[in-house]
Design a protein around this motif. Structure first.
Motif, short mmCIF file in Angstrom:
data_model
loop_
_atom_site.label_atom_id
_atom_site.label_comp_id
_atom_site.label_asym_id
_atom_site.label_seq_id
_atom_site.Cartn_x
_atom_site.Cartn_y
_atom_site.Cartn_z
N ILE A 63 0.91 -1.34 0.01
CA ILE A 63 0.15 -0.30 -0.12
C ILE A 63 1.03 1.18 0.09
N VAL A 67 0.90 4.10 -2.68
CA VAL A 67 0.54 5.58 -2.58
C VAL A 67 1.61 6.46 -2.59
N LEU A 210 -8.37 -2.57 -4.67
CA LEU A 210 -7.64 -2.21 -3.16
C LEU A 210 -6.05 -2.93 -3.52
N LEU A 215 -5.27 1.84 -6.12
CA LEU A 215 -4.54 2.71 -5.10
C LEU A 215 -3.53 3.92 -5.73
N ALA A 218 -5.99 6.52 -7.28
CA ALA A 218 -6.68 7.11 -6.11
C ALA A 218 -5.60 8.15 -5.29
N ALA A 219 -4.50 7.66 -5.05
CA ALA A 219 -3.49 8.53 -4.44
C ALA A 219 -3.21 9.56 -5.30
N VAL A 225 -6.62 7.20 0.82
CA VAL A 225 -6.53 6.03 0.77
C VAL A 225 -6.67 5.29 2.03
#
Ligand code: PA5
Length: 460
Positions: A63, A67, A210, A215, A218-219, A225
């Motif tokens: 993650i 990110v 996810l 991610l 999205a980031a 997140v």
């Protein structure tokens, strides 16, 4: 566990509310053996590492990497174009549309909170050429996302973009999200020195929102997140319960399956009364349809997912839902508190058709319409389920997406099929490869040529 913000309401599916064709507690109690079996299949798959999507919120290293790179792209570039299709586009697009300002692209850059995202998705040249025409290439990064690494639509776009950039610009502006080891994109990215992120092999494309698939974009767009993953983790925890009345995903899947198999209601309509969830409806259609529509021996099984939006579709599909064939279950989604509110002003008080609206909030109108529609359906003997969000934020999106993913995985054993493959889409791909001259697909081309010739009589 943080308090859930998502609640499921099954009341308007019950016999008490809709009459004879409705659900009774005993119907669900009778499902106990099949529920136990499906639970066992899911937990065993998780334990053996074959089913990994429920555990993604805990994978902090992966993650953090996604990110960090997403934020870097968001800070450096005005635009991020996602080159991907199916599960490699629908999830990140759903997140972006649900969680960003509805007209984020029109806001001044200082108010956008990250890069503008674009999802050309299809290989329609008008869309792709049109997009590249309006973007400043120097201020645009490209996330090439394909789990398999070999998807034709994605490669057509990536080849086009690559041809517009020199090798140095490609290294700076293209990021590859793909299998950690195999596939054409992994090979090219390694050779070209592009930055890469892995898609875990044990997570299927349509369950991959996810992973870096969802991610990274999205980031880059500035989505929270951490809250998204917290919501997903929260729902994954709720969905570990073994009994239907404690496990929202098992209950959702079981009720929809029961209406399908016991009352011939194979059409599942997801109808959010929230515009920002329109694309989540598209994501649901892929997840539900591609996972559950399968050949099972000589049988062909699976529900038909449909996406609608309220109140818009009250003026379109609702007539069919209300009086058409009794073959549907509607799943509503509502948000109690909107992100922005408006109050309807008083005015034209001599017009009774208009005057009653003055002073009500817009959200009150929308949510009252949803409630009234669900009760009208019930009064007509038609079942619905309502998923209530307190507010559509990143935490709630995490809950909502994890809910549907677990419900999908759980539905696989209920229907007696594997929800993680998609053998049915291969035939068309083979023919396309044969027709476009891909080596190794000569047999597919020959199969096509052996088919009956198309007749002039049928051309009008
Ligand atoms: O769910 C799936 O596996 C598919 O719908 C894929 O997401 C889609 O075909 C795109 O595949 P890929 O990510 O390999 O390009």
């Amino acid at each position: 566990m943080t308090n859930p913000t998502l609640q499921l309401d099954f009341n308007l599916s019950t016999a008490e509310q809709i009459g004879g064709g409705g659900l009774q507690r005993a119907d669900l109690e009778a499902l106990a053996p099949v529920v136990a079996q499906a639970h066992q299949a899911l937990t065993q798959g998780r334990r053996e590492g074959r089913i990994a999507f429920m555990d993604l919120p805990g994978q902090t290293a992966a993650i953090d990497e996604a990110v960090a790179l997403g934020r870097e792209l968001g800070a450096q570039f005005e635009n991020l174009v996602v080159l991907g299709i199916g599960g490699s586009s629908l999830g990140p697009k759903a997140l972006y549309k649900a969680l960003k300002h509805p007209f984020v692209s029109l806001l001044p850059a200082s108010q956008r909170g990250g890069a503008r995202l674009f999802f050309p998705d299809n290989s329609d040249p008008s869309t792709f050429a049109g997009l590249l025409e309006v973007l400043d290439l120097k201020r645009t990064a490209f996330a090439a996302i394909t789990k398999s690494g070999g998807t034709a639509e994605t490669w057509a776009q990536l080849l086009h973009v690559s041809s517009q950039l020199d090798a140095t610009a490609r290294q700076k502006q293209i990021v590859a999200v793909t299998d950690p080891k195999v596939g054409a994109l992994r090979a090219v990215a390694t050779k070209e020195g592009w930055r890469t992120l892995p898609v875990p092999p044990a997570v299927g494309g349509r369950f991959s929102v996810l992973t870096p698939v969802g991610l990274l974009p999205a980031a880059a767009a500035g989505i929270d997140v951490a809250a998204l993953l917290k919501g997903a983790a929260n729902m994954a925890k709720r969905c570990e319960a073994t009994t239907l009345f404690e496990n929202p995903a098992y209950m959702l899947a079981s009720v929809l399956h029961w209406f399908h198999t016991q009352h011939a209601r194979p059409i599942h309509v997801l109808m959010p009364y929230v515009d920002a969830l329109r694309e989540t409806g598209d994501w649901f259609v892929q997840l539900w349809g591609e996972s559950l529509g399968k050949k099972k021996g000589r049988e062909h099984v699976g529900p038909t997912p449909v996406r609608a939006v309220g109140a818009t579709d009250q003026h379109s599909l609702l007539q069919l839902l209300m009086e058409g064939p009794q073959d549907k279950v509607v799943v509503f989604v509502t948000a109690e508190t909107p992100r922005e509110e408006l109050t309807i002003p008083h005015g034209f008080s001599d017009q009774p058709d208009v005057a009653y609206l003055g002073g009500h909030r817009f959200s009150k109108l929308l949510n009252t319409e949803q409630y009234a529609t669900s009760v009208a359906l019930a009064a007509n003997g038609r079942p619905s389920i309502t998923i209530r969000l307190q507010k559509l934020d990143a935490f709630a999106m995490g809950e909502l997406m994890m809910l549907w993913e677990v419900a999908t995985a759980f539905s696989g054993p209920l229907y007696g099929i594997n929800p993680y493959d998609q053998p049915g889409v291969e035939a068309g791909k083979r023919y396309t490869c044969g027709l476009l001259g891909r080596p190794g697909y000569e047999g597919a081309k020959a199969e096509l040529e052996a088919r009956p010739a198309l007749k002039r009589d049928w051309l009008l």
